[in-house]
Write a protein that holds these residues in place. Sequence first.
Motif, PDB file in Angstrom:
ATOM      1  N   LEU A 175      35.596  85.033  95.410  1.00 26.24           N
ATOM      2  CA  LEU A 175      36.403  86.243  95.305  1.00 26.24           C
ATOM      3  C   LEU A 175      35.745  87.324  94.458  1.00 26.24           C
ATOM      4  O   LEU A 175      36.174  88.476  94.477  1.00 26.24           O
ATOM      5  N   GLY A 176      34.751  86.934  93.690  1.00 25.33           N
ATOM      6  CA  GLY A 176      34.117  87.877  92.782  1.00 25.33           C
ATOM      7  C   GLY A 176      34.937  88.114  91.530  1.00 25.33           C
ATOM      8  O   GLY A 176      34.904  89.209  90.951  1.00 25.33           O
ATOM      9  N   VAL A 177      35.695  87.077  91.095  1.00 22.27           N
ATOM     10  CA  VAL A 177      36.490  87.183  89.876  1.00 22.27           C
ATOM     11  C   VAL A 177      36.185  85.985  88.983  1.00 22.27           C
ATOM     12  O   VAL A 177      35.544  85.025  89.408  1.00 22.27           O
ATOM     13  N   LYS A 178      36.677  86.038  87.750  1.00 18.22           N
ATOM     14  CA  LYS A 178      36.453  84.938  86.820  1.00 18.22           C
ATOM     15  C   LYS A 178      37.389  83.769  87.132  1.00 18.22           C
ATOM     16  O   LYS A 178      38.442  83.930  87.737  1.00 18.22           O
ATOM     17  N   GLY A 205      36.638  81.443  92.366  1.00 15.68           N
ATOM     18  CA  GLY A 205      36.428  82.718  91.699  1.00 15.68           C
ATOM     19  C   GLY A 205      35.127  83.373  92.134  1.00 15.68           C
ATOM     20  O   GLY A 205      35.071  84.591  92.322  1.00 15.68           O
ATOM     21  N   GLN A 206      34.090  82.591  92.315  1.00  8.84           N
ATOM     22  CA  GLN A 206      32.804  83.124  92.758  1.00  8.84           C
ATOM     23  C   GLN A 206      32.920  83.728  94.155  1.00  8.84           C
ATOM     24  O   GLN A 206      32.344  84.779  94.442  1.00  8.84           O
ATOM     25  N   GLN A 245      41.087  84.015  86.206  1.00  4.51           N
ATOM     26  CA  GLN A 245      41.934  84.810  87.078  1.00  4.51           C
ATOM     27  C   GLN A 245      42.489  83.954  88.220  1.00  4.51           C
ATOM     28  O   GLN A 245      43.648  84.099  88.613  1.00  4.51           O
ATOM     29  N   ARG A 272      44.823  89.608  99.318  1.00  5.09           N
ATOM     30  CA  ARG A 272      44.111  88.544  98.606  1.00  5.09           C
ATOM     31  C   ARG A 272      44.502  87.172  99.136  1.00  5.09           C
ATOM     32  O   ARG A 272      43.656  86.273  99.222  1.00  5.09           O
TER      33      ARG A 272
END
Length: 281
Positions: free
Chosen positions: A34-37, A31-32, A40, A55
């Motif tokens: 990808l810049g998401v939580k 997630g880090q 997700q 993606r």
Amino acid sequence: MRSNPTGRQLRLGVELRKLRERAGLTSTEAGQLLGVKQNQVSNMESGRMGVSPERVRMLACHYDCPDKVLIEALTRMTSDRTRGWWEEYRELLPGALLDLAELEHHAESLRDSITARIPGLLQTHDYAREIFRQAVTELSPPDIEHRLSFRIKRQTVLYRRSPTPYEAVIHEAALRMKVGGSAVARQQLQHLLAMSDRDDITLRAITFDAGAYPGSGQSIYYVHGPVAPLDTVYLDQSHGLVFLDAEAQLHKYRTLFERLEAVALSPDKTRDLIHSVAQEL
């Protein structure tokens, strides 16, 4: 957010999780990148959240996956929004059967091995109806008809403009079993002979004289995907339907089919056997 992902959507998520785990990353770390939580990432891997082709390629890059053919196959899974004919049965039949129909729809080829009955894709109406009448958990007449129509519609993969190549290894016991009586059994064998004439269908029989053989007593259905890692093994067992996709399991069943075909009759001799059994009825 999807509340009821299809088997194909679930499989895409499973494959994304496998890529992440091979890279030695946690879902939080992914997630880090990808810049998401983290949740997700978990939702993508559980099939509850859609994933774009871009993606998938980004994940493959972060996961250092060198298999470009696999990645392209996964991106095609994201862009396919097919909600096929099987969806009309969603409230009528177990979800695993719908997943099977979806698998068959997208399969590159199919391989079947069965001992005690004719494979479902090759069954006639009357033969299939009798099989459902003998189900261990007794089915109501409407349930029998739902399952029958579903099974017959599954067979369309063998009749469409570009038929799915199909191979089946059938034990002599299944050929000789008088399911539904002599008339139904004879009609079923005649149907097998007609289907075996097709270029995209290969039938091989294992005779009683072959004795014990690998996988005897087990029904195995191998669904080939666009690349080997996306293959699936389907087992119809007494306690329910099972789908297998782990690399070791796929290798095991690919090897098993090779050994089955080694002890089976040739397609021509199989036709001779079917014809002989039909004449005896």
